[in-house]
Write an enzyme that holds these catalytic residues in place. Structure first.
Site, PDB file in Angstrom:
ATOM      1  N   ASN A 321     -63.942  43.153  32.719  1.00  0.00           N
ATOM      2  CA  ASN A 321     -64.902  41.847  32.150  1.00  0.00           C
ATOM      3  C   ASN A 321     -64.113  41.247  31.001  1.00  0.00           C
ATOM      4  O   ASN A 321     -64.099  40.041  31.152  1.00  0.00           O
ATOM      5  CB  ASN A 321     -66.133  42.623  31.631  1.00  0.00           C
ATOM      6  CG  ASN A 321     -67.268  42.921  32.715  1.00  0.00           C
ATOM      7  OD1 ASN A 321     -66.914  42.754  33.853  1.00  0.00           O
ATOM      8  ND2 ASN A 321     -68.295  43.505  32.155  1.00  0.00           N
ATOM      9  N   ALA A 366     -72.191  42.620  20.294  1.00  0.00           N
ATOM     10  CA  ALA A 366     -73.103  42.389  21.284  1.00  0.00           C
ATOM     11  C   ALA A 366     -72.908  43.731  22.176  1.00  0.00           C
ATOM     12  O   ALA A 366     -73.566  43.976  23.237  1.00  0.00           O
ATOM     13  CB  ALA A 366     -72.804  41.198  22.367  1.00  0.00           C
ATOM     14  N   LYS A 412     -87.433  45.202  22.850  1.00  0.00           N
ATOM     15  CA  LYS A 412     -87.737  46.504  22.878  1.00  0.00           C
ATOM     16  C   LYS A 412     -87.556  47.262  21.884  1.00  0.00           C
ATOM     17  O   LYS A 412     -87.968  48.628  21.731  1.00  0.00           O
ATOM     18  CB  LYS A 412     -86.817  47.183  24.031  1.00  0.00           C
ATOM     19  CG  LYS A 412     -87.089  46.446  25.572  1.00  0.00           C
ATOM     20  CD  LYS A 412     -86.153  47.034  26.510  1.00  0.00           C
ATOM     21  CE  LYS A 412     -86.592  46.356  27.980  1.00  0.00           C
ATOM     22  NZ  LYS A 412     -86.402  44.944  27.962  1.00  0.00           N
ATOM     23  N   GLU A 545     -91.007  52.314  30.158  1.00  0.00           N
ATOM     24  CA  GLU A 545     -91.250  51.092  30.399  1.00  0.00           C
ATOM     25  C   GLU A 545     -92.729  50.686  29.906  1.00  0.00           C
ATOM     26  O   GLU A 545     -93.799  51.456  30.108  1.00  0.00           O
ATOM     27  CB  GLU A 545     -90.900  50.693  31.989  1.00  0.00           C
ATOM     28  CG  GLU A 545     -91.136  49.378  32.376  1.00  0.00           C
ATOM     29  CD  GLU A 545     -90.801  49.059  33.666  1.00  0.00           C
ATOM     30  OE1 GLU A 545     -90.217  48.061  34.114  1.00  0.00           O
ATOM     31  OE2 GLU A 545     -91.316  49.891  34.729  1.00  0.00           O
TER      32      GLU A 545
END
Length: 612
Positions: A321, A366, A412, A545
């Site tokens: 990446n 990040a 979250k 979740e």
């Protein structure tokens, strides 16, 4: 060779036309020529004029490049060149007759101007018609796709002309839809406007439409979404002309028509940014982006590069990446001072060396583990990366006196029900604790899901559709907030520029989206019928979740900022000494008894409620 033959043929036909025009003008102007006793004077001048006219006019036509055009696409531009070339050449001939006192009326060349324009245009446009009629191009219409355009504006008109000029596309515009009542029952480039958006389904059926093209590049994403929802009720293939922001040169062409994608439906109105403020944050500063090869990190690097940092440092532990974004930036910004560093935020010594060498002014953090189900199965890895990795970067930024530190957080982290969210909440607490005592301005930016990011639901759905289904949705009522990656990063940069230290910025995520509706739209956009061609199956909520995500803790409240897409959560200050003792205990527990880390995380984050 074929082109030269065509050009020479056109040139010889022009010679015949301009001389025939001259003789015809004689008869029209001097209809008494044969009864006039001096007719021989006029007639004797014709051979000389024929030669001069041929040289002058053909030379002018060449100068105006009338033999360089592709006449099978002849249109207004080509016609204007013919008129201008004829005007110039006939004006020159009038001047010649006047200066040489040639005994013929100068008005003859006013007549020849109109005759030239008519016949020279006719032969060229006739060639275009010949190709369409006698080569069978127009006869192909019956076997072409019948196209309906949504939008009777400039873009629609341009596309109709493009379709007409490219019969090989085998697409024929037969109807237009527009909400402007003043355009109803009118024609745009010969195509009728047959109704408003309420008539889309009816017109599609009545006119046997095969394909719908949304030609509204300046329309808001909300309008595009509404139009697409109606179009999806037909059996037509739906395509779109990109928005003006995506039409880099703002030109419209058939080649730019593409399939509707999910970003078109979930996107929102353009964000208003203060580029001067962002420029003040980035310009001439050394900027470090951790996780710089990831979805958010790489877009941060792209946008940071546009604001001329003195140096940009990409830090990532995944070389592929990092390599990709490095090459992209070097190609697009050849003067950018760029360093790509392969390192892991867990390794404090390595980070110390990097900070000591480059002394970054601005840090965008990040780097994180973010996949909820994976982290539920590997909680210690989530803690190592998201808690201790963040602490390492924060301590280095504080020690080496970075001006500002911006951490990417998540919705979250609010009332977390999974270990990933809990670790991000601890990271926020670290940020706020250091902000109280450090000269570095520490802030966090909290937002929801980003479209197309690595591991997000959309790439998963697309892969499932490619494999023929089923598309798996955890619960029929589950909802999520979505934002495009560029949009999220723009707001991160803006929030970072507004920071004073200690804030948690909350981004306006717009309206929540039902994942079930998202799955249905993606199936339709792929050309299939939900639950007919591709099944949708409900699999039940995964570990950790929620049915819905929250952006604020109840006690945080919210304050508006000067940007209507960014809010500030009321700071909940963490005591540095207590927090550091808790983190040290967490480290010991991970070493001695990793099975107890979840229970201890609930001590550090009291509102962490592990889902069953």
């Amino acid at each position: 060779m074929k082109y030269k033959i065509k050009a020479l043929s056109l040139l010889f036909s022009d010679i015949l036309i301009i001389n025939a025009s001259l003789i015809l003008a004689y008869f029209l102007r001097l209809d008494y020529i044969f009864t006039n006793p001096n007719y021989e004077i006029f007639v004797n001048e014709i051979p000389k004029l024929v030669l001069i006219v041929s040289v002058v006019k053909i030379g002018t036509f060449i100068a105006f490049k009338l033999y360089n055009s592709l006449w099978k696409y002849a249109g207004v531009y080509e016609l204007s060149r013919i008129i201008l070339a004829s005007l110039v050449s006939n004006s020159f001939m009038m001047g010649y007759v006047f200066l040489t006192r040639t005994p013929i009326p100068r008005s003859i060349f006013i007549i020849t101007f109109f005759i030239d324009c008519f016949f020279i245009s006719a032969i060229r446009l006739g060639y275009r018609l010949f190709r369409r009629y006698f080569r069978g191009d127009i006869l192909l219409v019956k076997s072409t796709k019948r196209v309906m355009l949504i939008g009777a504006g400039d873009a629609g008109a341009a596309l109709i002309n493009e379709y007409n000029m490219h019969p090989e596309l085998k697409s024929t515009p037969v109807a237009i839809i527009d909400d402007n009542l003043g355009k109803q029952n009118k024609k745009l480039s010969g195509v009728p406007v047959l109704g408003t958006r309420d008539d889309i389904v009816r017109v599609a059926e009545d006119k046997m439409i095969d394909e719908i093209v949304i030609t509204m590049p300046s329309a808001s994403p909300k309008t595009i979404n509404e139009i697409y929802t109606i179009c999806s009720k037909t059996k037509c293939k739906v395509k779109i002309l990109p928005s003006l922001s995506q039409l880099i040169d703002e030109t419209v062409s058939v080649q730019k028509i593409r399939d509707v994608n999910i970003e078109d439906l979930l996107g929102r109105d353009a964000i208003k940014l203060d580029n001067n403020e962002i420029g003040g944050l980035i310009k001439d500063n050394v900027v470090l982006v951790t996780g710089g090869g990831g979805s958010i990190g790489s877009e941060l690097c792209r946008q940071i590069a546009t604001f001329s940092p003195s140096r940009l440092i990409i830090l990532d532990n995944y070389e592929n990446n990092a390599y990709d974004i490095q090459n992209e930036l070097l190609a697009n910004y050849p003067n950018l001072k760029l360093n790509t560093i392969i390192a892991n935020v867990r390794e404090k010594g390595r980070l110390e060396s990097i900070f000591r060498t480059y002394r970054p002014d601005i840090v965008f953090h990040a780097a994180a583990h973010k996949h909820v189900p994976l982290m539920e199965a590997n909680p210690t890895e989530a803690i190592k990366n998201n808690v201790f990795g963040t602490l390492n970067v924060v301590e280095c930024a504080d020690k080496y006196k970075s001006k500002r530190f911006v951490m990417i957080s998540t919705d979250k982290a609010v009332n977390p029900t999974n270990i990933m969210g809990a670790t991000k909440r601890v990271a926020e607490m670290i940020i706020q604790a250091f902000a109280k005592q450090s000269k570095t301005e520490f802030v966090a930016v909290r937002f929801g899901n980003v479209l197309g990011s690595n591991g997000s639901v959309i790439p998963l759905f697309k892969k499932q559709i490619e494999q023929g289904g089923p598309v798996t949705v955890t619960h029929p009522d589950i909802i999520r907030y979505f934002m495009t990656i560029p949009e999220a990063v723009q707001l991160v940069l803006q929030a970072g520029a507004m920071a004073e230290g200690g804030e948690i910025f909350v981004l306006d995520m717009g309206e929540p989206v039902k994942i079930y509706d998202l799955a249905r739209n993606l199936i339709k956009l792929s050309g299939f019928e939900p639950d007919v061609d591709i099944k949708i199956e409900f699999t039940g909520l995964r570990p950790g979740e929620k049915l819905y995500e929250e952006l604020l803790l109840a006690e945080e409240g919210v304050q508006a900022t000067k940007n209507d897409k960014i809010y500030v959560a009321q700071p909940l200050h963490s005591d540095m000494a207590i927090l550091m003792r808790e983190i040290e205990c967490l480290k010991e527990i991970m070493i001695k008894n990793a099975d107890e880390v979840i229970d201890y995380m609930k001590v550090i984050v009291p509102n962490y409620k592990q889902s069953s």
